[in-house]
Design a protein around this motif. Structure first.
Motif, PDB file in Angstrom:
ATOM      1  N   PHE A 105      -1.433  -3.339  -3.241  1.00 29.20           N
ATOM      2  CA  PHE A 105      -1.991  -4.156  -4.320  1.00 29.20           C
ATOM      3  C   PHE A 105      -2.250  -5.542  -3.755  1.00 29.20           C
ATOM      4  N   LYS A 106      -3.433  -6.089  -4.031  1.00 28.74           N
ATOM      5  CA  LYS A 106      -3.781  -7.410  -3.515  1.00 28.74           C
ATOM      6  C   LYS A 106      -4.257  -8.301  -4.646  1.00 28.74           C
ATOM      7  N   ARG A 107      -3.791  -9.528  -4.635  1.00 27.86           N
ATOM      8  CA  ARG A 107      -4.201 -10.516  -5.631  1.00 27.86           C
ATOM      9  C   ARG A 107      -4.462 -11.833  -4.906  1.00 27.86           C
ATOM     10  N   GLU A 108      -5.553 -12.489  -5.238  1.00 30.05           N
ATOM     11  CA  GLU A 108      -5.891 -13.769  -4.639  1.00 30.05           C
ATOM     12  C   GLU A 108      -6.136 -14.807  -5.731  1.00 30.05           C
ATOM     13  N   TYR A 109      -5.697 -16.011  -5.461  1.00 28.97           N
ATOM     14  CA  TYR A 109      -5.989 -17.112  -6.377  1.00 28.97           C
ATOM     15  C   TYR A 109      -6.046 -18.403  -5.581  1.00 28.97           C
ATOM     16  N   ASN A 110      -7.201 -19.036  -5.617  1.00 30.73           N
ATOM     17  CA  ASN A 110      -7.422 -20.279  -4.876  1.00 30.73           C
ATOM     18  C   ASN A 110      -7.017 -20.114  -3.407  1.00 30.73           C
ATOM     19  N   ASN A 111      -6.004 -20.845  -2.983  1.00 32.15           N
ATOM     20  CA  ASN A 111      -5.630 -20.823  -1.569  1.00 32.15           C
ATOM     21  C   ASN A 111      -4.497 -19.843  -1.264  1.00 32.15           C
ATOM     22  N   ILE A 112      -4.135 -18.996  -2.224  1.00 32.23           N
ATOM     23  CA  ILE A 112      -3.015 -18.081  -2.039  1.00 32.23           C
ATOM     24  C   ILE A 112      -3.500 -16.640  -2.102  1.00 32.23           C
ATOM     25  N   SER A 113      -3.011 -15.843  -1.170  1.00 31.90           N
ATOM     26  CA  SER A 113      -3.297 -14.414  -1.152  1.00 31.90           C
ATOM     27  C   SER A 113      -1.974 -13.658  -1.082  1.00 31.90           C
ATOM     28  N   LEU A 114      -1.821 -12.656  -1.932  1.00 28.86           N
ATOM     29  CA  LEU A 114      -0.589 -11.878  -1.989  1.00 28.86           C
ATOM     30  C   LEU A 114      -0.946 -10.399  -1.891  1.00 28.86           C
ATOM     31  N   THR A 115      -0.423  -9.729  -0.874  1.00 25.85           N
ATOM     32  CA  THR A 115      -0.667  -8.306  -0.700  1.00 25.85           C
ATOM     33  C   THR A 115       0.668  -7.577  -0.712  1.00 25.85           C
ATOM     34  N   LEU A 116       0.857  -6.705  -1.696  1.00 29.70           N
ATOM     35  CA  LEU A 116       2.066  -5.903  -1.803  1.00 29.70           C
ATOM     36  C   LEU A 116       1.835  -4.533  -1.192  1.00 29.70           C
ATOM     37  N   PRO A 134      -8.316 -10.093 -13.729  1.00 30.51           N
ATOM     38  CA  PRO A 134      -9.534  -9.914 -12.929  1.00 30.51           C
ATOM     39  C   PRO A 134     -10.287  -8.646 -13.319  1.00 30.51           C
ATOM     40  N   ILE A 135     -11.610  -8.705 -13.191  1.00 27.41           N
ATOM     41  CA  ILE A 135     -12.468  -7.586 -13.587  1.00 27.41           C
ATOM     42  C   ILE A 135     -12.331  -6.456 -12.578  1.00 27.41           C
ATOM     43  N   LYS A 136     -12.121  -5.254 -13.074  1.00 30.26           N
ATOM     44  CA  LYS A 136     -11.983  -4.092 -12.199  1.00 30.26           C
ATOM     45  C   LYS A 136     -13.341  -3.657 -11.673  1.00 30.26           C
ATOM     46  N   GLU A 137     -13.325  -3.125 -10.468  1.00 26.95           N
ATOM     47  CA  GLU A 137     -14.560  -2.615  -9.880  1.00 26.95           C
ATOM     48  C   GLU A 137     -15.098  -1.459 -10.707  1.00 26.95           C
ATOM     49  N   GLY A 138     -16.397  -1.424 -10.827  1.00 30.85           N
ATOM     50  CA  GLY A 138     -17.022  -0.344 -11.583  1.00 30.85           C
ATOM     51  C   GLY A 138     -17.173  -0.629 -13.062  1.00 30.85           C
ATOM     52  N   PRO A 184       4.677 -18.469  -5.493  1.00 30.74           N
ATOM     53  CA  PRO A 184       3.636 -17.525  -5.057  1.00 30.74           C
ATOM     54  C   PRO A 184       3.380 -16.407  -6.062  1.00 30.74           C
ATOM     55  N   PHE A 185       4.438 -15.962  -6.751  1.00 30.44           N
ATOM     56  CA  PHE A 185       4.273 -14.897  -7.737  1.00 30.44           C
ATOM     57  C   PHE A 185       3.810 -15.431  -9.096  1.00 30.44           C
ATOM     58  N   ILE A 186       3.801 -16.751  -9.245  1.00 27.99           N
ATOM     59  CA  ILE A 186       3.196 -17.346 -10.431  1.00 27.99           C
ATOM     60  C   ILE A 186       1.693 -17.470 -10.224  1.00 27.99           C
ATOM     61  N   ALA A 187       1.304 -17.896  -9.022  1.00 24.57           N
ATOM     62  CA  ALA A 187      -0.119 -18.058  -8.729  1.00 24.57           C
ATOM     63  C   ALA A 187      -0.824 -16.718  -8.562  1.00 24.57           C
ATOM     64  N   ALA A 188      -0.140 -15.772  -7.931  1.00 26.31           N
ATOM     65  CA  ALA A 188      -0.734 -14.449  -7.689  1.00 26.31           C
ATOM     66  C   ALA A 188       0.299 -13.402  -8.096  1.00 26.31           C
ATOM     67  N   ALA A 189       0.225 -12.961  -9.329  1.00 28.35           N
ATOM     68  CA  ALA A 189       1.305 -12.202  -9.942  1.00 28.35           C
ATOM     69  C   ALA A 189       1.313 -10.728  -9.520  1.00 28.35           C
ATOM     70  N   LEU A 190       2.399 -10.054  -9.899  1.00 29.29           N
ATOM     71  CA  LEU A 190       2.507  -8.606  -9.733  1.00 29.29           C
ATOM     72  C   LEU A 190       1.420  -7.909 -10.548  1.00 29.29           C
ATOM     73  N   PRO A 191       1.160  -6.633 -10.276  1.00 28.96           N
ATOM     74  CA  PRO A 191       0.210  -5.887 -11.116  1.00 28.96           C
ATOM     75  C   PRO A 191       0.647  -5.899 -12.581  1.00 28.96           C
TER      76      PRO A 191
END
Length: 323
Positions: A48-59, A256-260, A32-39
């Motif tokens: 902190f939230k990261r999503e990739y394909n079918n995996i969502s990781l919220t710290l 991923p591209i930051k907002e703004g 899970p931390f390979i697909a959706a890594a730490l900041p």
């Protein structure tokens, strides 16, 4: 006595610094931390939230979440202990270090990194993560016959999507003591880390072996993430069936591209950096990696490569036994 010492050194030579450096060490990282890594760096906020394909990781954290290269190295060590620790059923995995330097030795880091590693420990101690995954598969309808009315036709296929989620703390608890004397550096001693049952279970069920020696030496945080991802995805590629990954998918996952931000200019910068790190991994860290950057510059093609670590490979020493 001198003669005895000389003979002992000849019969049982101690490893030189160069020999120790040459020993490859193995550790683990959970998928899970390979697909959706730490900041990549300190986000200076408790979520902190990261999503990739079918995996969502919220710290989430009481202060701030783990991040950066030190957070990743520490996560790999924690995961390795969770995977390999032989424990009695129902009892937690406990890590004990008399002093911070013992943990630094296991991480193979110099004393100067102590403050940074202690910061990451405190981040993990106050953090939990919500792990969500969806898996979709076309199945024969009759497999779910108990969920249909008796008069319904059970022939044909049905798309089944399984959703799983869980709130997982890294630690159940952590204790240590700081000793401070006027005019002297602070000492951190008596570390006792109790890994949570849920983190231990996740690690044991979804961990991938990596070359820790290489992982530690990769300077770029993005490079570390790419390296573990290549090692992980290589397991699922069949010989002669190349995997095509789009430029957008790679940017969305690793930078991923930051907002703004201006999407076009930011995307171009991030994609160029990802390409730079892929080439660095091929040239310096994983020479057997069989991946090419597409000529149209719109992604990569990844072919089955020689695994970093073969099953039962005795060439590696476990990083947790390196003290």
């Amino acid at each position: 006595m001198d003669e005895i010492i000389r003979l002992e050194n000849e019969l049982f030579p101690k490893d030189s610094a160069e020999q120790k450096q040459a020993i490859p060490y193995k550790s683990y990282m959970s998928s899970p931390f390979i697909a959706a890594a730490l900041p990549l760096k300190d986000v200076k906020k408790p979520t902190f939230k990261r999503e990739y394909n079918n995996i969502s990781l919220t710290l989430t954290s009481d202060t701030k979440v783990p991040f950066g290269k030190n957070g990743r190295l520490l996560l790999s060590i924690l995961t390795t202990h969770a995977v390999l620790n032989k424990r009695e059923e129902g009892k937690p995995v406990i890590l004990e270090f008399k002093r911070l330097q013992e943990l630094l030795d296991e991480l193979q880091l110099p004393k100067q990194r102590g403050k940074e590693i202690k910061e990451q420990l405190d981040c993990y101690a106050g953090s939990t993560f919500v792990f969500k995954e969806k898996r979709t598969k076309n199945c024969q309808k009759y497999l779910f016959k108990e969920f249909y009315d008796e008069e319904e036709d059970l022939y044909g296929d049905v798309k089944a999507t399984m959703s799983s989620t869980g709130v997982i703390p890294f630690f159940e608890s952590m204790q240590y003591v700081d000793l401070e004397e006027e005019g002297k550096d602070k000492k951190s001693i008596g570390f006792r880390i109790v890994l949570s049952e849920k983190f231990t279970q996740l690690s044991q069920e979804h961990a991938v072996p990596i070359n820790y020696s290489v992982y530690k030496d990769i300077k770029s945080v993005v490079g570390k993430d790419l390296y573990t991802w290549f090692v992980y995805r290589n397991n699922s590629i069949n010989e002669g069936e190349p995997l095509h990954i789009s430029r957008k998918a790679l940017v969305d996952q690793f930078m991923p591209i930051k907002e703004g931000k201006s999407y076009e200019s930011e995307e171009r910068v991030n994609w160029n950096y990802i390409k730079e790190q892929i080439n660095a991994i091929k040239n310096n860290y994983y020479p057997e990696l069989n991946v090419t950057i597409n000529q149209d510059n719109n992604g990569i093609t990844f072919y089955k490569s020689k695994p970093v670590i073969e099953s039962n490979d005795t060439h590696y020493m476990l990083v947790t036994s390196s003290l």
